[in-house]
Write a protein that holds these residues in place. Structure first.
Motif, short mmCIF file in Angstrom:
data_model
loop_
_atom_site.label_atom_id
_atom_site.label_comp_id
_atom_site.label_asym_id
_atom_site.label_seq_id
_atom_site.Cartn_x
_atom_site.Cartn_y
_atom_site.Cartn_z
N ILE A 122 0.86 -1.19 0.00
CA ILE A 122 0.00 0.00 0.00
C ILE A 122 0.89 1.24 0.00
N SER A 123 0.85 2.00 -1.06
CA SER A 123 1.78 3.12 -1.25
C SER A 123 1.21 4.46 -0.80
N TRP A 124 -0.10 4.54 -0.59
CA TRP A 124 -0.76 5.82 -0.31
C TRP A 124 -1.50 5.78 1.02
N TYR A 125 -1.66 6.96 1.61
CA TYR A 125 -2.44 7.10 2.82
C TYR A 125 -3.21 8.42 2.77
N VAL A 126 -4.20 8.55 3.66
CA VAL A 126 -4.95 9.80 3.79
C VAL A 126 -4.50 10.48 5.07
N TRP A 127 -4.10 11.73 4.98
CA TRP A 127 -3.66 12.49 6.16
C TRP A 127 -4.91 12.83 6.98
N ARG A 128 -4.92 12.44 8.25
CA ARG A 128 -6.03 12.73 9.15
C ARG A 128 -5.53 13.53 10.35
N THR A 129 -6.28 14.55 10.74
CA THR A 129 -5.95 15.33 11.94
C THR A 129 -6.82 14.86 13.09
N SER A 130 -6.54 15.40 14.28
CA SER A 130 -7.37 15.08 15.45
C SER A 130 -8.66 15.88 15.44
N ASP A 131 -8.81 16.77 14.45
CA ASP A 131 -10.07 17.47 14.20
C ASP A 131 -10.57 18.25 15.42
N ASP A 132 -9.68 19.07 15.99
CA ASP A 132 -10.09 19.95 17.07
C ASP A 132 -9.38 21.29 16.95
N ALA A 133 -9.63 22.18 17.90
CA ALA A 133 -9.10 23.54 17.82
C ALA A 133 -7.59 23.61 17.97
N ARG A 134 -6.95 22.54 18.46
CA ARG A 134 -5.51 22.57 18.68
C ARG A 134 -4.70 22.20 17.44
N VAL A 135 -5.36 21.79 16.38
CA VAL A 135 -4.65 21.40 15.15
C VAL A 135 -3.99 22.64 14.54
N ARG A 136 -2.70 22.56 14.28
CA ARG A 136 -2.00 23.70 13.68
C ARG A 136 -2.48 23.91 12.25
N SER A 137 -2.40 25.15 11.79
CA SER A 137 -2.97 25.52 10.49
C SER A 137 -2.35 24.73 9.34
N SER A 138 -1.05 24.45 9.42
CA SER A 138 -0.40 23.72 8.35
C SER A 138 -0.92 22.29 8.24
N HIS A 139 -1.27 21.70 9.37
CA HIS A 139 -1.78 20.34 9.36
C HIS A 139 -3.28 20.31 9.01
N GLN A 140 -4.00 21.37 9.38
CA GLN A 140 -5.39 21.46 8.96
C GLN A 140 -5.47 21.53 7.44
N HIS A 141 -4.49 22.18 6.84
CA HIS A 141 -4.42 22.28 5.38
C HIS A 141 -4.22 20.90 4.74
N MET A 142 -3.60 19.98 5.49
CA MET A 142 -3.33 18.65 4.96
C MET A 142 -4.47 17.67 5.21
N ASP A 143 -5.43 18.04 6.03
CA ASP A 143 -6.50 17.11 6.41
C ASP A 143 -7.24 16.57 5.20
N ASP A 144 -7.39 15.24 5.13
CA ASP A 144 -8.11 14.55 4.06
C ASP A 144 -7.36 14.52 2.74
N VAL A 145 -6.07 14.89 2.75
CA VAL A 145 -5.27 14.86 1.53
C VAL A 145 -4.64 13.48 1.36
N VAL A 146 -4.71 12.94 0.16
CA VAL A 146 -4.09 11.65 -0.15
C VAL A 146 -2.60 11.89 -0.43
N CYS A 147 -1.74 11.15 0.26
CA CYS A 147 -0.29 11.32 0.13
C CYS A 147 0.38 9.97 -0.10
N ALA A 148 1.58 10.02 -0.67
CA ALA A 148 2.36 8.80 -0.89
C ALA A 148 3.44 8.70 0.19
N TRP A 149 3.70 7.49 0.67
CA TRP A 149 4.73 7.30 1.68
C TRP A 149 6.10 7.75 1.19
N ASN A 150 6.37 7.57 -0.10
CA ASN A 150 7.70 7.92 -0.62
C ASN A 150 7.80 9.37 -1.11
N ASP A 151 6.76 10.15 -0.86
CA ASP A 151 6.78 11.57 -1.27
C ASP A 151 6.12 12.41 -0.18
#
Length: 213
Positions: A122-151
Motif C-alpha cells: 500500500i503506497s498511499w495514505y490519507v492524512w487525518r488530523t485530530s479534528d479539534d481547535a488545537r490542530v496547527r494551520s499547516s496540518h489542517q491544510h493537509m487534512d483529508d489529503v491523499v499522500c504517498a509514503w515515498n513523497d
C-alpha cells in the motif's frame, strides 16, 4: 519482540476492519500474518528518530527514544513516561521530557503504519488530523489529503510558513495527526485532493490511477 507483537495483534483489528470495507481483505490478511518479518525495518526507523533529540548525548537520546517508543507501543500514555525519560539525561527538563514522550510515541505509531503499509504493497495514505481547535494551520491544510509514503509533504511550506522539512503525520513535534492507509482507491470520494511533487491538486479517479501505473 513479545512487547511489539502485542501491539501488532491489537492494531491488526483496525486493519481488518479497514480491509472489510474494500476489495483487498485477503491481501491484508496475508500481510498481517507475515508482518513480524518487517520488525527490523520498523526498529531502524525508531532508532533514526533518536538523532533528532539534540539536548541529550547520543546514547541517552537513543535510550529515551526507545523507551518512549516501546512504552507507547505497549499502550502507555506519554504523560506516564515522563519520570522515566527524565532519568535519561541530567539536564533534561520536564517539558522536554513530555515533548519527547509525545513525539516519539507518535513517530512509533507512524513507523508501524508505514511498515505495515509497505508490507502489504500500500503506497498511499490519507492524512487525518485530530479534528479539534488545537490542530496547527499547516496540518489542517493537509487534512483529508491523499499522500504517498515515498513523497512526504512539507505542510508548513505549502502555506508559506517556516518549513520543518518533509514528513508524514505524527513525525513532527507535538503532532497528533495520523496516516490512514488507502487500502483501495475507491475508499475515498473522487475528485479528491492529492499531494504530489510539492503541491496539492484535485484529481479524478482516472487521473489518480494513471499516476499509479
Amino acid at each position: 519482540m513479545a512487547m511489539v507483537t502485542s501491539l501488532f495483534v491489537d492494531g491488526a483489528k483496525t486493519w481488518r476492519e479497514a480491509a472489510a470495507k474494500g476489495s483487498k481483505g485477503d491481501l491484508i490478511y496475508k500481510a498481517l500474518k507475515k508482518e513480524l518479518k518487517w520488525y527490523p525495518v520498523y526498529h531502524e526507523i525508531i532508532e533514526r528518530n533518536s538523532k533528532l533529540i539534540k539536548s541529550l548525548s547520543d546514547k541517552a537520546a537513543e535510550r529515551a527514544s526507545k523507551l518512549a517508543a516501546e512504552r507507547g507501543l505497549n499502550g502507555e500514555r506519554p504523560e506516564s513516561m515522563i519520570a522515566a525519560i527524565l532519568q535519561q539525561g541530567p539536564n533534561l527538563t520536564r517539558a522536554h521530557a513530555r515533548l519527547i514522550a509525545r513525539t516519539e510515541t507518535a513517530k512509533a505509531a507512524t513507523a508501524l503504519t508505514r511498515v505495515r503499509s509497505e508490507g502489504a504493497g500500500i503506497s498511499w495514505y490519507v492524512w487525518r488530523t485530530s479534528d479539534d481547535a488545537r490542530v496547527r494551520s499547516s496540518h489542517q491544510h493537509m487534512d483529508d489529503v491523499v499522500c504517498a509514503w515515498n513523497d512526504p509533504p512539507s505542510p508548513e511550506k505549502l502555506i508559506h510558513k517556516k518549513s520543518y522539512g518533509n514528513y508524514a503525520p505524527g513525525e513532527i513535534f507535538n503532532c497528533r495527526c495520523y496516516a490512514e492507509p488507502l487500502i483501495d482507491d475507491t475508499d475515498v470520494q473522487w475528485p479528491h485532493k492529492v499531494y504530489r511533487h510539492g503541491k496539492i491538486q484535485y484529481m479524478t479517479l482516472a487521473q489518480f490511477r494513471r499516476i499509479n501505473q
